[in-house]
Design an enzyme around this catalytic site. Structure first.
Site, PDB file in Angstrom:
ATOM      1  N   GLY A 196      73.556 -60.200  63.881  1.00  0.00           N
ATOM      2  CA  GLY A 196      73.372 -61.486  64.561  1.00  0.00           C
ATOM      3  C   GLY A 196      73.075 -62.615  63.594  1.00  0.00           C
ATOM      4  CD  GLN A 211      70.533 -52.758  57.949  1.00  0.00           C
ATOM      5  OE1 GLN A 211      71.229 -52.185  58.783  1.00  0.00           O
ATOM      6  NE2 GLN A 211      71.022 -53.699  57.164  1.00  0.00           N
ATOM      7  CG  HIS A 237      78.571 -62.963  60.788  1.00  0.00           C
ATOM      8  ND1 HIS A 237      77.468 -63.776  60.673  1.00  0.00           N
ATOM      9  CD2 HIS A 237      78.201 -61.750  60.306  1.00  0.00           C
ATOM     10  CE1 HIS A 237      76.472 -63.088  60.144  1.00  0.00           C
ATOM     11  NE2 HIS A 237      76.881 -61.865  59.908  1.00  0.00           N
TER      12      HIS A 237
HETATM   13  O1  PAF Z   1      75.489 -56.428  56.873  1.00  0.00           O
HETATM   14  C1  PAF Z   1      74.855 -56.280  57.933  1.00  0.00           C
HETATM   15  O2  PAF Z   1      74.699 -57.218  58.720  1.00  0.00           O
HETATM   16  C2  PAF Z   1      74.240 -54.932  58.249  1.00  0.00           C
HETATM   17  O3  PAF Z   1      73.796 -54.299  57.102  1.00  0.00           O
HETATM   18  C3  PAF Z   1      75.171 -54.011  59.073  1.00  0.00           C
HETATM   19  C4  PAF Z   1      76.407 -53.633  58.289  1.00  0.00           C
HETATM   20  C5  PAF Z   1      75.559 -54.708  60.365  1.00  0.00           C
HETATM   21  C6  PAF Z   1      74.430 -52.714  59.433  1.00  0.00           C
HETATM   22  O4  PAF Z   1      73.278 -52.970  60.170  1.00  0.00           O
END
Ligand code: PAF
Length: 281
Positions: free
Chosen positions: A31, A61, A37
């Site tokens: 988001g 993460q 994006h």
């Molecule tokens: O790059 C990101 O936004 C995130 O690391 C991903 C690939 C959506 C995984 O949560």
């Protein structure tokens, strides 16, 4: 655009697109969407029959609790941007949908890739990225996956996971999209105050310095000068690296032919920014 919150509904919706000549394209995100994006969505739209985007701020993460808590959330604006871009499906799962109680976290053998750069400075980060991207790929089973070069090492890690888990998905890497002053677009840029935002362009300056000045021979003195550009501008540097573009092994003595990438991670006060540039591509 339709909004889907569960894996089972997503699978049902995608079932008619599983067979050739249809193709499923997928853009995973956390988001706080920006033009970077949207450029991935545009690539997906032009190549695939159906375009799926996910928004999920993946807790596994984040190696730093504060970074997770402060991660920008702009869901209404994100939905408007995705609608306007022509995205077909937004997958917006809950944490319990992706990590149900009793879920056993997989461990991925990422080897050398996990020991360097982001892997070194953000322990556990890439395991978390692989856990979520693996689950998302298993849910979407896309023909094409789209990710940005801004996260250069992440793209390499995800390609490795795709190979380890034997997905038939092709990873397509989109170019880093930059603001007018050169700052790489990133969701974390939203956390910069006005002064920090002005200082933030130094990251791309330090990379352009390397790209323009690097000549065959020893690379370290120039690498150190690039680091100094950042420390002089008030950054706390995690790394400035000159590495082989295919393996990310450091290159100290360059033959002038090997394809190189320069990568940076540095803190501007509380906000950690990363960026990279291919030197001779
Ligand atoms: O790059 C990101 O936004 C995130 O690391 C991903 C690939 C959506 C995984 O949560």
């Amino acid at each position: 655009m339709i909004l889907i919150k569960t894996i089972s509904q997503l699978r049902e919706k995608l079932a008619p697109y599983r067979n050739k000549p249809s193709s499923i394209g997928f853009v995973p995100t956390m988001g706080a969407l920006h033009a970077g994006h949207i450029s991935l969505i545009n690539s997906c739209k032009s190549a695939d029959t159906i375009c799926v985007c996910s928004i999920f701020v993946n807790p596994t993460q984040f190696n730093n609790a504060q970074d997770f808590e402060k991660y920008p959330i702009t869901i209404e604006k994100d939905i408007d941007m995705l609608e306007a871009s022509g995205c077909d499906i937004l997958f917006l799962p809950s944490v319990a949908e992706m990590y149900p109680p009793g879920d056993v976290k997989k461990n991925y053998d990422l080897g050398y890739l996990e020991t360097i750069l982001e892997g070194k400075y953000r322990p556990g980060h890439f395991q978390g990225v692989c856990q979520i991207v693996d689950k998302l790929l298993a849910a979407v089973l896309p023909d094409n996956l789209y990710m940005g070069q801004k996260d250069y090492q992440q793209c390499m890690v995800v390609q490795k996971m795709i190979d380890l888990e034997e997905y038939a998905t092709v990873l397509n890497i989109g170019p880093t999209i930059r603001e007018n002053d050169g700052l790489a677009m990133s969701s974390r840029n939203l956390r910069l105050n006005e002064t920090e935002r002005q200082q933030a362009l130094t990251i791309s300056k330090a990379l352009i310095f390397l790209k323009e000045k690097l000549r065959p021979g020893q690379t370290d003195s120039l690498r150190q000068q690039s680091e100094k550009i950042l420390t002089d501008a008030g950054y706390k540097v995690d790394y400035v690296a000159v590495a082989d573009a295919a393996t990310l092994r450091p290159v100290e003595n360059w033959d002038g032919k090997q394809l190189l990438v320069a990568l940076v991670a540095a803190f501007l006060n509380e906000v950690r920014l990363i960026d990279n540039m291919v030197i001779n591509g």
